[in-house]
Design a protein around this motif. Structure first.
Motif, PDB file in Angstrom:
ATOM      1  N   GLY A  93     -42.215 -31.043  65.710  1.00 20.61           N
ATOM      2  CA  GLY A  93     -41.626 -30.906  64.388  1.00 20.61           C
ATOM      3  C   GLY A  93     -41.148 -29.474  64.233  1.00 20.61           C
ATOM      4  O   GLY A  93     -41.004 -28.741  65.220  1.00 20.61           O
ATOM      5  N   CYS A  94     -40.917 -29.038  62.995  1.00 18.09           N
ATOM      6  CA  CYS A  94     -40.527 -27.652  62.752  1.00 18.09           C
ATOM      7  C   CYS A  94     -41.087 -27.207  61.406  1.00 18.09           C
ATOM      8  O   CYS A  94     -41.595 -28.023  60.623  1.00 18.09           O
ATOM      9  N   ALA A  95     -41.003 -25.910  61.154  1.00 18.45           N
ATOM     10  CA  ALA A  95     -41.468 -25.374  59.873  1.00 18.45           C
ATOM     11  C   ALA A  95     -40.342 -25.359  58.855  1.00 18.45           C
ATOM     12  O   ALA A  95     -40.530 -25.713  57.684  1.00 18.45           O
ATOM     13  N   VAL A  96     -39.157 -24.938  59.287  1.00 16.70           N
ATOM     14  CA  VAL A  96     -38.000 -24.865  58.391  1.00 16.70           C
ATOM     15  C   VAL A  96     -36.745 -24.798  59.243  1.00 16.70           C
ATOM     16  O   VAL A  96     -36.787 -24.368  60.407  1.00 16.70           O
ATOM     17  N   ALA A  97     -35.622 -25.240  58.687  1.00 10.54           N
ATOM     18  CA  ALA A  97     -34.319 -25.143  59.351  1.00 10.54           C
ATOM     19  C   ALA A  97     -33.356 -24.434  58.408  1.00 10.54           C
ATOM     20  O   ALA A  97     -33.326 -24.729  57.207  1.00 10.54           O
ATOM     21  N   ILE A  98     -32.573 -23.496  58.945  1.00  4.04           N
ATOM     22  CA  ILE A  98     -31.717 -22.638  58.133  1.00  4.04           C
ATOM     23  C   ILE A  98     -30.259 -22.966  58.423  1.00  4.04           C
ATOM     24  O   ILE A  98     -29.778 -22.795  59.547  1.00  4.04           O
ATOM     25  N   ALA A  99     -29.544 -23.428  57.402  1.00  2.00           N
ATOM     26  CA  ALA A  99     -28.191 -23.938  57.590  1.00  2.00           C
ATOM     27  C   ALA A  99     -27.196 -22.843  57.957  1.00  2.00           C
ATOM     28  O   ALA A  99     -26.374 -23.013  58.857  1.00  2.00           O
ATOM     29  N   GLU A 100     -27.234 -21.709  57.257  1.00  2.00           N
ATOM     30  CA  GLU A 100     -26.210 -20.681  57.451  1.00  2.00           C
ATOM     31  C   GLU A 100     -26.238 -20.069  58.848  1.00  2.00           C
ATOM     32  O   GLU A 100     -25.209 -19.599  59.333  1.00  2.00           O
ATOM     33  N   THR A 101     -27.380 -20.072  59.482  1.00  7.92           N
ATOM     34  CA  THR A 101     -27.491 -19.488  60.815  1.00  7.92           C
ATOM     35  C   THR A 101     -27.685 -20.545  61.905  1.00  7.92           C
ATOM     36  O   THR A 101     -27.742 -20.206  63.088  1.00  7.92           O
ATOM     37  N   GLY A 102     -27.788 -21.811  61.521  1.00  9.16           N
ATOM     38  CA  GLY A 102     -28.009 -22.862  62.507  1.00  9.16           C
ATOM     39  C   GLY A 102     -29.304 -22.679  63.260  1.00  9.16           C
ATOM     40  O   GLY A 102     -29.363 -22.910  64.469  1.00  9.16           O
ATOM     41  N   SER A 103     -30.352 -22.264  62.558  1.00  8.51           N
ATOM     42  CA  SER A 103     -31.628 -21.936  63.200  1.00  8.51           C
ATOM     43  C   SER A 103     -32.718 -22.912  62.784  1.00  8.51           C
ATOM     44  O   SER A 103     -32.753 -23.373  61.640  1.00  8.51           O
ATOM     45  N   ILE A 104     -33.625 -23.183  63.726  1.00  7.39           N
ATOM     46  CA  ILE A 104     -34.864 -23.873  63.390  1.00  7.39           C
ATOM     47  C   ILE A 104     -36.000 -22.905  63.683  1.00  7.39           C
ATOM     48  O   ILE A 104     -35.926 -22.103  64.614  1.00  7.39           O
ATOM     49  N   VAL A 105     -37.037 -22.956  62.862  1.00  5.60           N
ATOM     50  CA  VAL A 105     -38.150 -22.027  62.998  1.00  5.60           C
ATOM     51  C   VAL A 105     -39.434 -22.830  63.206  1.00  5.60           C
ATOM     52  O   VAL A 105     -39.727 -23.760  62.446  1.00  5.60           O
ATOM     53  N   LEU A 106     -40.191 -22.461  64.235  1.00  2.00           N
ATOM     54  CA  LEU A 106     -41.493 -23.050  64.504  1.00  2.00           C
ATOM     55  C   LEU A 106     -42.560 -22.031  64.157  1.00  2.00           C
ATOM     56  O   LEU A 106     -42.374 -20.824  64.374  1.00  2.00           O
ATOM     57  N   ASP A 107     -43.681 -22.474  63.596  1.00  2.00           N
ATOM     58  CA  ASP A 107     -44.740 -21.531  63.221  1.00  2.00           C
ATOM     59  C   ASP A 107     -46.092 -21.867  63.842  1.00  2.00           C
ATOM     60  O   ASP A 107     -47.126 -21.366  63.402  1.00  2.00           O
ATOM     61  N   GLY A 108     -46.082 -22.710  64.866  1.00  8.18           N
ATOM     62  CA  GLY A 108     -47.342 -23.041  65.536  1.00  8.18           C
ATOM     63  C   GLY A 108     -48.224 -24.003  64.790  1.00  8.18           C
ATOM     64  O   GLY A 108     -49.404 -24.150  65.129  1.00  8.18           O
ATOM     65  N   SER A 109     -47.693 -24.673  63.768  1.00  7.77           N
ATOM     66  CA  SER A 109     -48.477 -25.673  63.036  1.00  7.77           C
ATOM     67  C   SER A 109     -48.835 -26.833  63.968  1.00  7.77           C
ATOM     68  O   SER A 109     -48.226 -26.990  65.036  1.00  7.77           O
ATOM     69  N   PRO A 110     -49.808 -27.660  63.584  1.00  5.48           N
ATOM     70  CA  PRO A 110     -50.282 -28.719  64.482  1.00  5.48           C
ATOM     71  C   PRO A 110     -49.208 -29.702  64.944  1.00  5.48           C
ATOM     72  O   PRO A 110     -49.367 -30.325  65.991  1.00  5.48           O
ATOM     73  N   ASP A 111     -48.121 -29.861  64.195  1.00  2.34           N
ATOM     74  CA  ASP A 111     -47.066 -30.771  64.647  1.00  2.34           C
ATOM     75  C   ASP A 111     -46.043 -30.058  65.538  1.00  2.34           C
ATOM     76  O   ASP A 111     -45.064 -30.659  65.969  1.00  2.34           O
ATOM     77  N   GLN A 112     -46.303 -28.764  65.822  1.00  8.39           N
ATOM     78  CA  GLN A 112     -45.394 -27.979  66.669  1.00  8.39           C
ATOM     79  C   GLN A 112     -46.089 -27.421  67.911  1.00  8.39           C
ATOM     80  O   GLN A 112     -45.447 -27.211  68.935  1.00  8.39           O
ATOM     81  N   GLY A 113     -47.375 -27.197  67.824  1.00  6.98           N
ATOM     82  CA  GLY A 113     -48.127 -26.733  68.981  1.00  6.98           C
ATOM     83  C   GLY A 113     -47.898 -25.270  69.317  1.00  6.98           C
ATOM     84  O   GLY A 113     -47.247 -24.534  68.577  1.00  6.98           O
ATOM     85  N   ARG A 114     -48.454 -24.865  70.452  1.00  5.37           N
ATOM     86  CA  ARG A 114     -48.310 -23.479  70.891  1.00  5.37           C
ATOM     87  C   ARG A 114     -46.865 -23.160  71.237  1.00  5.37           C
ATOM     88  O   ARG A 114     -46.110 -24.016  71.659  1.00  5.37           O
ATOM     89  N   ARG A 115     -46.510 -21.895  71.098  1.00  3.36           N
ATOM     90  CA  ARG A 115     -45.141 -21.468  71.351  1.00  3.36           C
ATOM     91  C   ARG A 115     -44.669 -21.838  72.754  1.00  3.36           C
ATOM     92  O   ARG A 115     -43.531 -22.244  72.956  1.00  3.36           O
TER      93      ARG A 115
END
Length: 223
Positions: free
Chosen positions: A123-145
């Motif tokens: 999964g992801c933590a947040v997605a940013i439209a203007e920069t076309g970025s997705i951000v992962l924060d290590g939450s349980p649905d994203q796992g280790r970096r």
């Protein structure tokens, strides 16, 4: 006199006529930046995210929550993936249609073991439209970096519109700076002095983003 002393002496002389100002830093600097650029609807914001992700050479797909298991099954099958890395709390329903060996995110896994896995789904933590970025924060649905950096293929699921924001300032408000944040704008790529682009140098060669809750698969955007 050492070179260090000479440099510091020049700095002191340059600052000699600067008035002492005790105004706190956060008050002295004007930070009245725009929070977002343009007035977009929710649908337009999601469209901008998809457009910018594709511009960065990510593969973008759209589906409903009910269609997600079939979409993930298709994407992994098209990749020929026989193994998939799974974060500890990835919703089980996401991969219920997938016929591939689940490799669970473990602290003991070595880079060589992770490199042998075909794909990672998170999964992801947040997605940013203007920069076309997705951000992962290590939450349980994203796992280790490292589970999204070592395997050559990463599928990231973004919930629309709940996890989509317009701008970086809006995205930062949703993130905890104490967490291990990974900002991703397209697949890993770099260019040498001749501007020859090479993908997969310091991360996955292929990034696929599934926008869940938006348009059905026939409206997906790919690049």
């Amino acid at each position: 006199m050492s070179s260090r002393d000479a440099i510091l002496g020049r700095v002191r002389r340059a600052l000699a006529d600067v008035r002492q100002d005790d105004t706190p830093y956060d008050e002295a600097i004007d930070r009245s930046y725009l929070r977002e650029h343009g007035d977009r609807s929710v649908e337009e914001t999601v469209d901008l995210l998809a457009e910018n992700l594709a511009d960065y050479r990510a593969l973008v797909h759209r589906c409903t929550e009910e269609e997600l298991p079939e979409v993930l099954m298709r994407l992994l099958a098209e990749r020929g993936a026989t193994s998939v890395l799974v974060p500890p709390e990835l919703p089980p329903s996401w991969l219920k249609a997938v016929d591939a060996t689940r490799v669970h995110d473990r602290a003991a896994s070595t880079p060589h073991e992770l490199d042998r896995v075909d794909s990672a789904v998170t999964g992801c933590a947040v997605a940013i439209a203007e920069t076309g970025s997705i951000v992962l924060d290590g939450s349980p649905d994203q796992g280790r970096r490292r589970i999204t950096l070592v395997p050559d293929h990463h599928i990231c699921v973004v919930r629309v519109p709940g996890q989509v924001v317009s701008s970086v300032p809006q995205g930062l408000e949703r993130l905890d700076p104490a967490r291990p944040l990974t900002w991703i704008s397209g697949p890993s790529a770099t260019s040498d002095i001749e501007l020859d682009r090479v993908e997969g140098v310091h991360g996955p060669r292929t990034l696929e983003v599934v926008l869940v809750g938006g348009r059905p698969p026939e409206a997906e955007v790919t690049s």
